[in-house]
Write a protein that holds these residues in place. Structure first.
Motif, PDB file in Angstrom:
ATOM      1  N   LEU A  27      15.858   4.371 -26.596  1.00 34.49           N
ATOM      2  CA  LEU A  27      16.578   2.685 -26.807  1.00 34.49           C
ATOM      3  C   LEU A  27      16.048   1.853 -25.621  1.00 34.49           C
ATOM      4  CD1 LEU A  27      20.182   4.346 -26.773  1.00 34.49           C
ATOM      5  CD2 LEU A  27      19.305   2.954 -28.495  1.00 34.49           C
ATOM      6  N   SER A  38      10.954   5.527 -11.944  1.00 36.65           N
ATOM      7  CA  SER A  38      11.438   6.721 -11.527  1.00 36.65           C
ATOM      8  C   SER A  38      12.000   7.705 -12.493  1.00 36.65           C
ATOM      9  CB  SER A  38      12.609   6.484 -10.485  1.00 36.65           C
ATOM     10  OG  SER A  38      13.568   5.621 -10.712  1.00 36.65           O
ATOM     11  N   TYR A  70      12.450   0.751 -15.644  1.00 38.14           N
ATOM     12  CA  TYR A  70      12.994  -0.765 -15.611  1.00 38.14           C
ATOM     13  C   TYR A  70      12.068  -1.786 -14.960  1.00 38.14           C
ATOM     14  CZ  TYR A  70      15.703  -4.100 -12.611  1.00 38.14           C
ATOM     15  OH  TYR A  70      16.018  -5.402 -12.034  1.00 38.14           O
ATOM     16  N   TYR A  84      15.152  -2.449 -19.780  1.00 40.50           N
ATOM     17  CA  TYR A  84      15.024  -1.115 -19.646  1.00 40.50           C
ATOM     18  C   TYR A  84      14.814  -0.375 -21.037  1.00 40.50           C
ATOM     19  CZ  TYR A  84      18.433  -2.765 -15.808  1.00 40.50           C
ATOM     20  OH  TYR A  84      18.807  -3.462 -14.697  1.00 40.50           O
ATOM     21  N   TYR A  95      15.674   3.758 -22.280  1.00 40.85           N
ATOM     22  CA  TYR A  95      16.252   4.913 -22.108  1.00 40.85           C
ATOM     23  C   TYR A  95      15.840   5.950 -23.097  1.00 40.85           C
ATOM     24  CZ  TYR A  95      19.754   2.096 -19.135  1.00 40.85           C
ATOM     25  OH  TYR A  95      20.348   1.086 -18.322  1.00 40.85           O
ATOM     26  N   PHE A 112      19.296 -10.981 -14.829  1.00 39.42           N
ATOM     27  CA  PHE A 112      18.988 -10.402 -13.590  1.00 39.42           C
ATOM     28  C   PHE A 112      20.532 -10.514 -13.043  1.00 39.42           C
ATOM     29  CE2 PHE A 112      17.349  -8.991  -9.717  1.00 39.42           C
ATOM     30  CZ  PHE A 112      17.862  -9.944  -8.732  1.00 39.42           C
ATOM     31  N   GLN A 124      24.140  -4.817 -20.198  1.00 38.98           N
ATOM     32  CA  GLN A 124      22.927  -4.798 -21.071  1.00 38.98           C
ATOM     33  C   GLN A 124      23.252  -4.796 -22.371  1.00 38.98           C
ATOM     34  OE1 GLN A 124      20.838  -1.261 -19.466  1.00 38.98           O
ATOM     35  NE2 GLN A 124      21.184  -1.987 -17.262  1.00 38.98           N
ATOM     36  N   GLN A 156      11.764  -5.745 -14.153  1.00 39.84           N
ATOM     37  CA  GLN A 156      12.579  -7.214 -13.742  1.00 39.84           C
ATOM     38  C   GLN A 156      11.456  -8.163 -13.258  1.00 39.84           C
ATOM     39  OE1 GLN A 156      15.598  -8.252 -13.488  1.00 39.84           O
ATOM     40  NE2 GLN A 156      14.257 -10.156 -12.803  1.00 39.84           N
ATOM     41  N   ASP A 177      10.374  -0.054 -11.977  1.00 43.77           N
ATOM     42  CA  ASP A 177      10.978   1.230 -11.257  1.00 43.77           C
ATOM     43  C   ASP A 177      10.625   2.293 -12.488  1.00 43.77           C
ATOM     44  OD1 ASP A 177      14.339   2.219 -10.506  1.00 43.77           O
ATOM     45  OD2 ASP A 177      12.311   3.345 -10.566  1.00 43.77           O
ATOM     46  N   PHE A 212      18.248   7.270 -18.158  1.00 37.39           N
ATOM     47  CA  PHE A 212      17.040   6.187 -17.797  1.00 37.39           C
ATOM     48  C   PHE A 212      15.539   6.625 -17.606  1.00 37.39           C
ATOM     49  CE2 PHE A 212      15.574   2.625 -15.251  1.00 37.39           C
ATOM     50  CZ  PHE A 212      14.808   2.970 -14.234  1.00 37.39           C
ATOM     51  N   PHE A 239      21.684  -3.706 -26.080  1.00 32.88           N
ATOM     52  CA  PHE A 239      20.774  -2.593 -26.639  1.00 32.88           C
ATOM     53  C   PHE A 239      20.115  -2.816 -27.931  1.00 32.88           C
ATOM     54  CE2 PHE A 239      21.305   1.018 -23.605  1.00 32.88           C
ATOM     55  CZ  PHE A 239      22.379   0.576 -22.807  1.00 32.88           C
ATOM     56  N   TRP A 255      23.045  -7.813 -14.626  1.00 30.39           N
ATOM     57  CA  TRP A 255      22.092  -6.612 -15.041  1.00 30.39           C
ATOM     58  C   TRP A 255      22.920  -5.578 -15.704  1.00 30.39           C
ATOM     59  CZ3 TRP A 255      22.544  -1.842 -12.875  1.00 30.39           C
ATOM     60  CH2 TRP A 255      23.431  -1.954 -11.275  1.00 30.39           C
ATOM     61  N   GLU A 256      24.195  -5.388 -15.147  1.00 33.83           N
ATOM     62  CA  GLU A 256      24.928  -4.087 -15.676  1.00 33.83           C
ATOM     63  C   GLU A 256      25.404  -4.385 -17.178  1.00 33.83           C
ATOM     64  OE1 GLU A 256      26.016  -5.456 -12.673  1.00 33.83           O
ATOM     65  OE2 GLU A 256      26.774  -4.174 -11.556  1.00 33.83           O
ATOM     66  N   LEU A 272      22.786   8.719 -22.108  1.00 40.15           N
ATOM     67  CA  LEU A 272      21.461   8.146 -21.987  1.00 40.15           C
ATOM     68  C   LEU A 272      20.791   8.442 -20.615  1.00 40.15           C
ATOM     69  CD1 LEU A 272      23.001   6.409 -24.204  1.00 40.15           C
ATOM     70  CD2 LEU A 272      21.857   4.466 -23.316  1.00 40.15           C
TER      71      LEU A 272
END
Lengths: 112, 114
Positions: free
Chosen positions: B91, B58, B48, B33, B35, B97, B103, B50, B56, B45, B105, B100-101, B43
């Motif tokens: 960052l 977005s 991302y 990721y 940020y 996977f 993370q 994977q 992603d 986003f 850094f 994933w939460e 932070l």
């Protein structure tokens, strides 16, 4: 729009005090709520709370998730100067891809 | 073991120049990721990756921002024609996977656009 709001934005207390940091969220596809501690630049993971684990504790730190109120608190008891940091709340969502939505953080300062 | 590394740690550039920021994730972490953290903010986003899936994108704020991840490992975030509002700490984080939460850094790159 997914939103995470933390309060207060800044807090100054004396060593030994107990503090409570707040986080509220308004998101679609909620999966988890996380707390991170940011001392210099790199945030470090503290807790993850989910529907199956709404309360976590580690030493002087504890956190509770209230799914009804869409909020969480982070408690720190017997604070020490080393607890001074920015505390970030994030919500994990899955919308196609998976990502964390962060709040703006609470800057906590512990004075000796 | 080695954590997430980023380079450079600081970058000062002139408005209109292009910059490249590098991220080396933890070995074996398939998720990566980016940020952005502006002064006094949380932070934001950006993008991302994977595994070999399409990223992603977005969160990228404009088409001046792009990122790639080569060989499923090192990632580069490129900002073209930098503007003063691009000044921030960038960052990078990586994760497994399945978790994933959680993370991990890197130390970030502090970018200052003059």
């Amino acid at each position: 729009e997914d939103k995470v709001v933390q309060s207060p934005l800044s807090l100054v207390v004396h060593e030994g005090d107990t503090v409570t940091l707040n986080c509220s969220y308004e998101v679609t596809n909620f999966r988890s709520l996380l707390w991170y501690k940011q001392e210099k630049k790199a945030p470090t993971f503290l807790f993850m709370l989910t529907s199956s684990g709404i309360e976590k504790k580690s030493g002087r730190l504890s956190s509770i998730l209230d799914k009804k109120e869409l909020s969480s608190i982070l408690n720190i008891t017997a604070t020490q100067t080393g607890d001074s940091a920015i505390y970030l709340c994030a919500v994990g969502i899955i919308q196609g891809a998976q990502k964390l939505v962060f709040g703006q953080g609470t800057r906590l300062t512990i004075n000796p | 073991g080695a954590g997430v590394s980023q380079s450079p740690s600081n970058k000062v550039t002139e408005k209109g120049k292009d910059v490249e920021l590098r991220c080396d994730p933890i070995s074996g972490h398939t998720a990566l990721y980016w940020y952005r953290q502006s002064l006094g903010q949380g932070l934001e986003f950006l993008i991302y990756f994977q595994g070999n899936s399409a990223p992603d994108k977005s969160g990228l704020p404009s088409d001046r921002f792009s990122a790639e991840r080569t060989g499923g490992s090192v990632s580069t975030l490129t900002i073209q024609r930098t503007q003063q509002e691009d000044s921030a700490v960038y960052l990078c984080a990586s994760s497994l996977f399945e978790t994933w939460e959680t993370q991990y850094f890197g130390p970030g790159t502090r970018l200052l656009v003059l």
